[in-house]
Design a protein around this motif. Structure first.
Motif, PDB file in Angstrom:
ATOM      1  N   CYS A 149      12.598   3.911  -8.618  1.00 49.37           N
ATOM      2  CA  CYS A 149      12.478   4.642  -7.266  1.00 49.37           C
ATOM      3  C   CYS A 149      13.121   3.444  -6.230  1.00 49.37           C
ATOM      4  O   CYS A 149      12.967   2.193  -5.976  1.00 49.37           O
ATOM      5  CB  CYS A 149      10.520   4.257  -6.832  1.00 49.37           C
ATOM      6  N   VAL A 150      14.137   3.917  -5.703  1.00 48.35           N
ATOM      7  CA  VAL A 150      15.072   3.540  -4.420  1.00 48.35           C
ATOM      8  C   VAL A 150      14.245   4.462  -3.084  1.00 48.35           C
ATOM      9  O   VAL A 150      13.807   5.341  -2.772  1.00 48.35           O
ATOM     10  CB  VAL A 150      16.533   3.555  -4.827  1.00 48.35           C
TER      11      VAL A 150
ATOM     12  N   ARG B 269       0.711  -1.173   0.260  1.00 48.27           N
ATOM     13  CA  ARG B 269      -0.137   0.178  -0.301  1.00 48.27           C
ATOM     14  C   ARG B 269       1.308   1.868  -0.019  1.00 48.27           C
ATOM     15  O   ARG B 269       0.986   2.230  -1.186  1.00 48.27           O
ATOM     16  CB  ARG B 269      -0.811  -0.281   1.197  1.00 48.27           C
ATOM     17  N   ARG B 270       2.230   1.229   1.095  1.00 50.52           N
ATOM     18  CA  ARG B 270       2.968   2.609   1.525  1.00 50.52           C
ATOM     19  C   ARG B 270       3.849   2.713  -0.519  1.00 50.52           C
ATOM     20  O   ARG B 270       3.848   3.679  -0.404  1.00 50.52           O
ATOM     21  CB  ARG B 270       3.875   1.813   2.049  1.00 50.52           C
TER      22      ARG B 270
ATOM     23  N   VAL C 295      13.855  -1.333  -3.646  1.00 45.53           N
ATOM     24  CA  VAL C 295      13.755  -0.989  -4.937  1.00 45.53           C
ATOM     25  C   VAL C 295      13.249  -0.544  -5.669  1.00 45.53           C
ATOM     26  O   VAL C 295      11.933  -2.552  -5.632  1.00 45.53           O
ATOM     27  CB  VAL C 295      15.216  -1.692  -5.666  1.00 45.53           C
ATOM     28  N   MET C 296      12.065  -0.651  -6.377  1.00 45.41           N
ATOM     29  CA  MET C 296      10.401  -0.387  -7.153  1.00 45.41           C
ATOM     30  C   MET C 296      10.790  -0.636  -7.666  1.00 45.41           C
ATOM     31  O   MET C 296      10.845   0.746  -8.826  1.00 45.41           O
ATOM     32  CB  MET C 296       9.793   0.295  -6.134  1.00 45.41           C
ATOM     33  N   LEU C 297      10.076  -1.340  -9.449  1.00 48.38           N
ATOM     34  CA  LEU C 297       9.947  -0.823 -10.290  1.00 48.38           C
ATOM     35  C   LEU C 297       8.449  -0.129 -10.967  1.00 48.38           C
ATOM     36  O   LEU C 297       7.504  -0.870 -10.533  1.00 48.38           O
ATOM     37  CB  LEU C 297       9.984  -2.489 -11.066  1.00 48.38           C
TER      38      LEU C 297
ATOM     39  N   LEU D  57       4.551   5.858  -5.384  1.00 47.32           N
ATOM     40  CA  LEU D  57       4.532   5.750  -6.974  1.00 47.32           C
ATOM     41  C   LEU D  57       3.168   5.701  -7.797  1.00 47.32           C
ATOM     42  O   LEU D  57       3.024   6.589  -9.061  1.00 47.32           O
ATOM     43  CB  LEU D  57       4.479   4.240  -7.794  1.00 47.32           C
ATOM     44  N   GLY D  58       2.062   5.798  -7.401  1.00 47.38           N
ATOM     45  CA  GLY D  58       0.742   6.387  -7.943  1.00 47.38           C
ATOM     46  C   GLY D  58       0.256   5.397  -8.293  1.00 47.38           C
ATOM     47  O   GLY D  58      -0.662   6.011  -9.307  1.00 47.38           O
ATOM     48  N   GLU D  59       0.638   3.845  -8.666  1.00 46.66           N
ATOM     49  CA  GLU D  59       0.414   3.100  -9.669  1.00 46.66           C
ATOM     50  C   GLU D  59       0.722   2.207  -8.314  1.00 46.66           C
ATOM     51  O   GLU D  59       1.533   1.482  -7.108  1.00 46.66           O
ATOM     52  CB  GLU D  59       0.722   3.351 -11.049  1.00 46.66           C
ATOM     53  N   GLU D  60       0.543   1.052  -9.277  1.00 52.42           N
ATOM     54  CA  GLU D  60       0.765  -0.595  -8.498  1.00 52.42           C
ATOM     55  C   GLU D  60       2.169  -0.856  -9.291  1.00 52.42           C
ATOM     56  O   GLU D  60       2.967  -1.090 -10.415  1.00 52.42           O
ATOM     57  CB  GLU D  60      -0.136  -1.684  -9.107  1.00 52.42           C
ATOM     58  N   PRO D  61       2.873  -1.249  -7.704  1.00 49.01           N
ATOM     59  CA  PRO D  61       4.274  -2.042  -8.430  1.00 49.01           C
ATOM     60  C   PRO D  61       4.393  -2.700  -9.517  1.00 49.01           C
ATOM     61  O   PRO D  61       3.996  -3.931  -8.796  1.00 49.01           O
ATOM     62  CB  PRO D  61       5.260  -1.522  -7.183  1.00 49.01           C
TER      63      PRO D  61
END
Length: 230
Positions: free
Chosen positions: A157-158, A8-9, A149-151, A14-18
């Motif tokens: 995004c780190v 959720r965070r 680390v999020m894609l 990201l404003g979207e699902e990772p």
């Protein structure tokens, strides 16, 4: 697997699902940068912070365990000294052979040895490029070594948590510390790497790269590596 509040965070940031996410660390010590480079970057910390229990353990070790070891060794030395006075030592044939002249063996060196890598395999070695600058600020954002680390569909995004200790499955106070569009950074990693030894690299458009490992949560790590290797 990351818990719902982590997901959720991540969605909120990201404003979207990772597409994929994984906790990771710099799996080797950050090499020491030149003094002038470190000073220009604000002289940020280059090592993770430690929990207070570690310092308590160190104090106990040096002031309790070490003296006990020294006392035990001293007692054994005294016992050996008393024993040698009572009975003269007789040399065994093996000891006589060892005490004889020894031929020095030529130092052949290490076959295929190479000069030490000043970057220790952590990054490309150029502190002026993107990876080097990111390393110089790595522990300034958080004393905890873990980074998320999020894609997303269009960027990487780190994120980091400000806490010294965190549970990767439950931490929900992380915040972004660096973000790169896909034309500025890409991730390379192989799927099916051995658990506990998996790594991946973040390559930047200026030619620099950064390698991370110690991937957290096996399911997240497997999905992340499958995604970046596709």
């Amino acid at each position: 697997m990351a818990k719902r509040k982590v997901q959720r965070r991540a969605r909120k940031i990201l404003g979207e699902e990772p597409v994929a996410l994984v906790w990771c660390e710099i799996h080797k010590p950050i090499p020491l940068p030149p003094k002038e480079v470190h000073r220009a970057a604000g002289k940020g910390r280059l090592k993770p912070g430690h929990h207070w229990l570690l310092y308590v353990g160190a104090v106990v070790f040096f002031f309790v365990v070490v003296p006990m070891i020294l006392i035990d060794k001293l007692g054994k030395k005294i016992d050996q000294g008393l024993g040698s006075r009572r009975e003269p030592h007789r040399q065994t044939p093996r000891e006589r052979n060892r005490s004889g002249p020894q031929r020095s063996k030529p130092d052949r060196g290490f076959a295929g040895a190479r000069a030490d890598d000043p970057a220790s395999g952590v990054f490309d070695g150029d502190w002026d490029l993107t990876a080097g600058r990111l390393l110089l600020r790595w522990y300034s954002h958080s004393p905890n070594p873990k980074r998320l680390v999020m894609l997303a569909r269009d960027r990487i995004c780190v994120a980091a948590s400000p806490r010294r200790r965190l549970s990767p499955t439950r931490a929900d106070d992380f915040r972004p510390v660096a973000e790169f569009p896909l034309d500025a950074a890409r991730i390379e990693g192989a799927a099916g790497q051995p658990r506990g030894f998996a790594t991946f690299r973040i390559h930047f458009a200026d030619g620099s790269w950064l390698e991370v490992g110690r991937l957290g949560e096996p399911e997240d790590a497997d999905h992340f590596l499958r995604t970046v290797s596709a």
